[in-house]
Design a protein around this motif. Sequence first.
Motif, mmCIF file in Angstrom:
data_model
loop_
_atom_site.group_PDB
_atom_site.id
_atom_site.type_symbol
_atom_site.label_atom_id
_atom_site.label_comp_id
_atom_site.label_asym_id
_atom_site.label_seq_id
_atom_site.Cartn_x
_atom_site.Cartn_y
_atom_site.Cartn_z
ATOM 1 N N THR A 7 7.369 2.175 10.450
ATOM 2 C CA THR A 7 5.936 1.888 10.325
ATOM 3 C C THR A 7 5.079 3.125 10.575
ATOM 4 O OG1 THR A 7 5.664 1.235 12.661
ATOM 5 C CG2 THR A 7 6.280 -0.500 11.081
ATOM 6 N N THR A 8 5.663 4.131 11.252
ATOM 7 C CA THR A 8 4.906 5.358 11.530
ATOM 8 C C THR A 8 5.041 6.393 10.414
ATOM 9 O OG1 THR A 8 6.730 6.449 12.723
ATOM 10 C CG2 THR A 8 5.279 5.026 14.007
ATOM 11 N N GLY B 125 9.866 -1.394 7.356
ATOM 12 C CA GLY B 125 8.876 -0.774 8.231
ATOM 13 C C GLY B 125 7.965 0.181 7.482
ATOM 14 N N PHE C 227 5.468 -1.920 5.363
ATOM 15 C CA PHE C 227 4.428 -2.524 6.189
ATOM 16 C C PHE C 227 3.467 -1.468 6.731
ATOM 17 C CE2 PHE C 227 5.237 -7.075 7.285
ATOM 18 C CZ PHE C 227 6.246 -7.292 6.360
ATOM 19 N N GLY C 228 4.026 -0.357 7.187
ATOM 20 C CA GLY C 228 3.199 0.686 7.790
ATOM 21 C C GLY C 228 2.262 1.354 6.813
ATOM 22 N N MET D 179 -0.263 -1.489 11.544
ATOM 23 C CA MET D 179 1.122 -1.805 11.892
ATOM 24 C C MET D 179 1.778 -0.620 12.592
ATOM 25 S SD MET D 179 1.902 -4.931 10.903
ATOM 26 C CE MET D 179 3.672 -4.956 10.686
ATOM 27 N N GLY D 180 1.511 0.577 12.077
ATOM 28 C CA GLY D 180 2.060 1.781 12.691
ATOM 29 C C GLY D 180 1.548 1.980 14.100
#
Length: 312
Positions: free
Chosen positions: A59-60, A178, A181-182, A188-189
């Motif tokens: 997510t990052t 992830g 989504f991110g 999210m992140g």
Amino acid sequence: MIKFMRRVPAGTFLIPMVVSMVIYSFWPSLFKIGGPTEAFFSSAGTNYIIGLLVFASGTTVDLHKIGKLLKHQGALVVFKIVLSTIYSFVFLYFFGLEGIWGISGLGFVAVIMSINPAINLSITDTYGEKDDAAIYPFAVIPSLPAIPLIIMSVYISGGLGEVDWTPVISVFFPLIVGIIFGNVDKEMGKIFGAAMPASLILLGWLLGQNMNMFEAIKSGVSGVIVTVIFMALTMPLMDFFETKILHYEGYSGIALSTVAGVTTAVPAIVAVALPQVSEYVVSATAQILTATIITNVFAPIIVRKLYGKRHH
């Protein structure tokens, strides 16, 4: 307690791991009472926490910055895999499965290939850039059975044999989810990225339960020797590659020159597919455990000294 752990290099991962290892070496069935207690406090939750870390790191990942990540952290992981593969075949060519000094071919390949991404995550959180955390799921792969199994299969039978690719796929799936989504929602992140330090503490605790300090002591001289060989063969070259070729500080190169606790499962899994190495499983597992403890302790110390020297 958190302040104390942060004063220790990679302490948020390392200290829970050591405490857990000591406790479970004396009381291996502690907390194994079923229900939420066992799921949370015992090693039963290890894969879940690893999955959470992989998803959270995904997510990052900013897809606009992925090129920079691959040029630095990605290049380091690839270099480590290539370097370790060369070392593995050289060792097997000269010493075979029986190895030398009590170090079997199985033990050497598993140790030399391993990377502890949790240590790298802790070190980059302190000395590196936050974006570096996204390399976590990629750095997990060398510690899984797939690559050692391929190497041992090629050596023994000249082919890939019955290589199970499921562990590799299972790492990439939460990563991809992830990342999606991110990048769809930046919040999210922020939410899951903030959960990574807590996840590291839990991962350290859970992995420590699979390390028996008495078994590490039994590995004795051979465990220490393979650890010294690992550090001598990987750390200087990883540091050189990062500082002289990639032109970065050099801390991740050292951090990635560590052995992961999950690698202790590699010998047994490889032996299921390749019965020829079964007799070396116990000694190899103990040697990996010793290498995990020593490299996880010394890598952060080395990084801190390098940081002090280069910023003096």
